[in-house]
Design a protein around this motif. Structure first.
Motif, PDB file in Angstrom:
ATOM      1  N   VAL A   1       0.821  -1.221   0.000  1.00 13.93           N
ATOM      2  CA  VAL A   1       0.000   0.000   0.000  1.00 13.93           C
ATOM      3  C   VAL A   1       0.848   1.262   0.000  1.00 13.93           C
ATOM      4  O   VAL A   1       0.347   2.349  -0.318  1.00 13.93           O
ATOM      5  N   GLN A   2       2.147   1.149   0.323  1.00 16.59           N
ATOM      6  CA  GLN A   2       2.977   2.345   0.424  1.00 16.59           C
ATOM      7  C   GLN A   2       3.087   3.156  -0.884  1.00 16.59           C
ATOM      8  O   GLN A   2       3.079   4.389  -0.844  1.00 16.59           O
ATOM      9  N   PRO A   3       3.169   2.544  -2.049  1.00 21.85           N
ATOM     10  CA  PRO A   3       3.200   3.359  -3.272  1.00 21.85           C
ATOM     11  C   PRO A   3       1.928   4.186  -3.470  1.00 21.85           C
ATOM     12  O   PRO A   3       1.966   5.241  -4.102  1.00 21.85           O
ATOM     13  N   VAL A   4       0.812   3.725  -2.949  1.00 15.80           N
ATOM     14  CA  VAL A   4      -0.451   4.439  -3.097  1.00 15.80           C
ATOM     15  C   VAL A   4      -0.611   5.495  -2.013  1.00 15.80           C
ATOM     16  O   VAL A   4      -1.035   6.624  -2.271  1.00 15.80           O
ATOM     17  N   VAL A   5      -0.254   5.134  -0.784  1.00 15.45           N
ATOM     18  CA  VAL A   5      -0.376   6.064   0.352  1.00 15.45           C
ATOM     19  C   VAL A   5       0.968   6.100   1.088  1.00 15.45           C
ATOM     20  O   VAL A   5       1.108   5.552   2.186  1.00 15.45           O
ATOM     21  N   PRO A   6       1.981   6.759   0.521  1.00 14.32           N
ATOM     22  CA  PRO A   6       3.306   6.777   1.153  1.00 14.32           C
ATOM     23  C   PRO A   6       3.258   7.431   2.530  1.00 14.32           C
ATOM     24  O   PRO A   6       2.633   8.463   2.727  1.00 14.32           O
ATOM     25  N   GLY A   7       3.924   6.787   3.483  1.00 12.58           N
ATOM     26  CA  GLY A   7       3.942   7.350   4.833  1.00 12.58           C
ATOM     27  C   GLY A   7       2.687   7.071   5.626  1.00 12.58           C
ATOM     28  O   GLY A   7       2.435   7.743   6.630  1.00 12.58           O
ATOM     29  N   ALA A   8       1.914   6.088   5.187  1.00  7.76           N
ATOM     30  CA  ALA A   8       0.727   5.675   5.943  1.00  7.76           C
ATOM     31  C   ALA A   8       0.947   4.247   6.416  1.00  7.76           C
ATOM     32  O   ALA A   8       0.618   3.289   5.733  1.00  7.76           O
ATOM     33  N   SER A   9       1.514   4.099   7.599  1.00  8.10           N
ATOM     34  CA  SER A   9       1.831   2.765   8.118  1.00  8.10           C
ATOM     35  C   SER A   9       0.567   2.070   8.595  1.00  8.10           C
ATOM     36  O   SER A   9      -0.223   2.636   9.351  1.00  8.10           O
ATOM     37  N   MET A  10       0.379   0.836   8.150  1.00  5.33           N
ATOM     38  CA  MET A  10      -0.730   0.012   8.617  1.00  5.33           C
ATOM     39  C   MET A  10      -0.223  -0.764   9.831  1.00  5.33           C
ATOM     40  O   MET A  10       0.487  -1.758   9.693  1.00  5.33           O
ATOM     41  N   ARG A  11      -0.560  -0.313  11.012  1.00  2.00           N
ATOM     42  CA  ARG A  11       0.122  -0.753  12.237  1.00  2.00           C
ATOM     43  C   ARG A  11      -0.523  -1.950  12.931  1.00  2.00           C
ATOM     44  O   ARG A  11      -0.004  -2.448  13.923  1.00  2.00           O
ATOM     45  N   GLY A  12      -1.664  -2.395  12.448  1.00  2.00           N
ATOM     46  CA  GLY A  12      -2.311  -3.524  13.102  1.00  2.00           C
ATOM     47  C   GLY A  12      -3.087  -3.100  14.334  1.00  2.00           C
ATOM     48  O   GLY A  12      -3.367  -1.920  14.535  1.00  2.00           O
ATOM     49  N   PRO A  13      -3.426  -4.054  15.200  1.00  2.00           N
ATOM     50  CA  PRO A  13      -4.229  -3.736  16.384  1.00  2.00           C
ATOM     51  C   PRO A  13      -3.431  -2.976  17.434  1.00  2.00           C
ATOM     52  O   PRO A  13      -2.201  -3.024  17.457  1.00  2.00           O
TER      53      PRO A  13
END
Length: 308
Positions: free
Chosen positions: A219-231
């Motif tokens: 997902v980083q190429p689409v939303v750079p700097g948006a970490s999907m951090r989990g629960p």
């Protein structure tokens, strides 16, 4: 014989005097018996509260594109159509500011993506908002230790308020858990079923940050700097019994599918969200018999009444 009897009498008197003296000194050395019915020490007094302190502070955290870093936290004007204004404004109208302080988080509230390369990244924006909420909580609690806090947020604002609540509930936040009267998160991207309380319709999905965590690199190429951090790590800890998770069924931000077959497609969904995500003020399918914002306002009124 008389002399003998006199000597014996003197010896008896001396023995009696000596025995009495020994009993006297022993009595002085022995501690007095404790009174088992002695009263317990008084409980420590409540901390002093300056007269200007409000009974309650309501923290409102707007979502993406609904705030600005230089906005006025007491009279926000960055986005007149902000969803959180439909909650904070009725509360501000209902109470005097020296009774209930309504504070709206001023932060950049942006989400860098392939269609908005010049915006602040989600991670940076969220972190900026988190720090400012923590600073407000810490400063108010230091000045007003008896003031209770109610926290609420929408979308990106719900994520960062939820993160702050999770730390507080684990004893790692800027204020103690007993200072928080309640937390309401609307469309939280880290929502989990059975974590916190769902006052609305049943949900089968999870927050997008949890669903997309396994494909974070995609997902980083689409939303750079948006970490999907989990629960979140603590499940809200001590605040789990007073943290409410409000989510519309099929909202791609808070009710995403568990199994993500296409990470890029889901990342594009984060940019546009969907129509459901923008309709919390009118959607009757979130909480039966009411809307999300009306529910939060009523809930806040109840908590304020209990805290005053």
């Amino acid at each position: 014989m008389k002399k003998f009897l006199t000597v014996v009498a003197v010896l008896i008197v001396l023995v009696l005097i000596g025995g009495g003296a020994m009993q006297y000194f022993q009595a002085r050395q022995e501690p007095a018996p404790q009174d088992s019915a002695a009263p317990e020490p008084p409980a420590p007094a409540e901390p002093a509260q300056p007269e200007w302190c409000p009974a309650v502070e309501f923290i409102s955290a707007p979502g993406t594109w609904e705030s600005a870093a230089d906005d006025d936290p007491l009279h926000p004007q960055a986005n007149p159509r902000s969803f959180m204004l439909s909650i904070s404004q009725p509360l501000q109208d209902a109470y005097a500011p020296d009774d209930v302080k309504v504070w709206t988080l001023p932060y950049t509230a942006q989400f860098k993506n392939i269609n908005a390369q010049d915006e602040m990244s989600y991670d940076e924006s969220r972190q900026e908002g988190t720090v400012r909420v923590e600073q407000e909580l810490a400063a108010m609690h230091a000045d007003c230790p008896r003031t209770k806090f109610i926290m609420a947020g929408f979308s990106q604002g719900a994520v960062l308020v939820g993160d702050v609540a999770d730390a507080i509930g684990a004893g790692q936040g800027p204020i103690p858990a007993d200072a928080v009267a309640g937390v309401a998160l609307v469309a939280d991207g880290r929502r989990q079923n059975e974590v916190g309380i769902n006052p609305g319709n049943p949900l089968g999905g999870i927050g997008a940050e949890i669903a997309l965590a396994p494909v974070n690199r995609l997902v980083q190429p689409v939303v750079p700097g948006a970490s999907m951090r989990g629960p979140r790590p603590n499940g809200f800890g001590e605040l789990a019994d007073r943290t409410f998770q409000i989510c519309a069924p099929d909202d791609s931000i808070c009710d995403a599918p568990h199994d993500v077959p296409n990470g890029v497609e889901r990342a594009l969904g984060l940019i546009s969200a969907n129509g459901v995500h923008a309709q919390y003020a009118t959607n009757p399918n979130v909480i039966p018999g009411t809307t999300a914002n009306a529910w939060v306002v009523d809930w806040a009124h109840q908590l304020i009444a209990q805290s005053r």
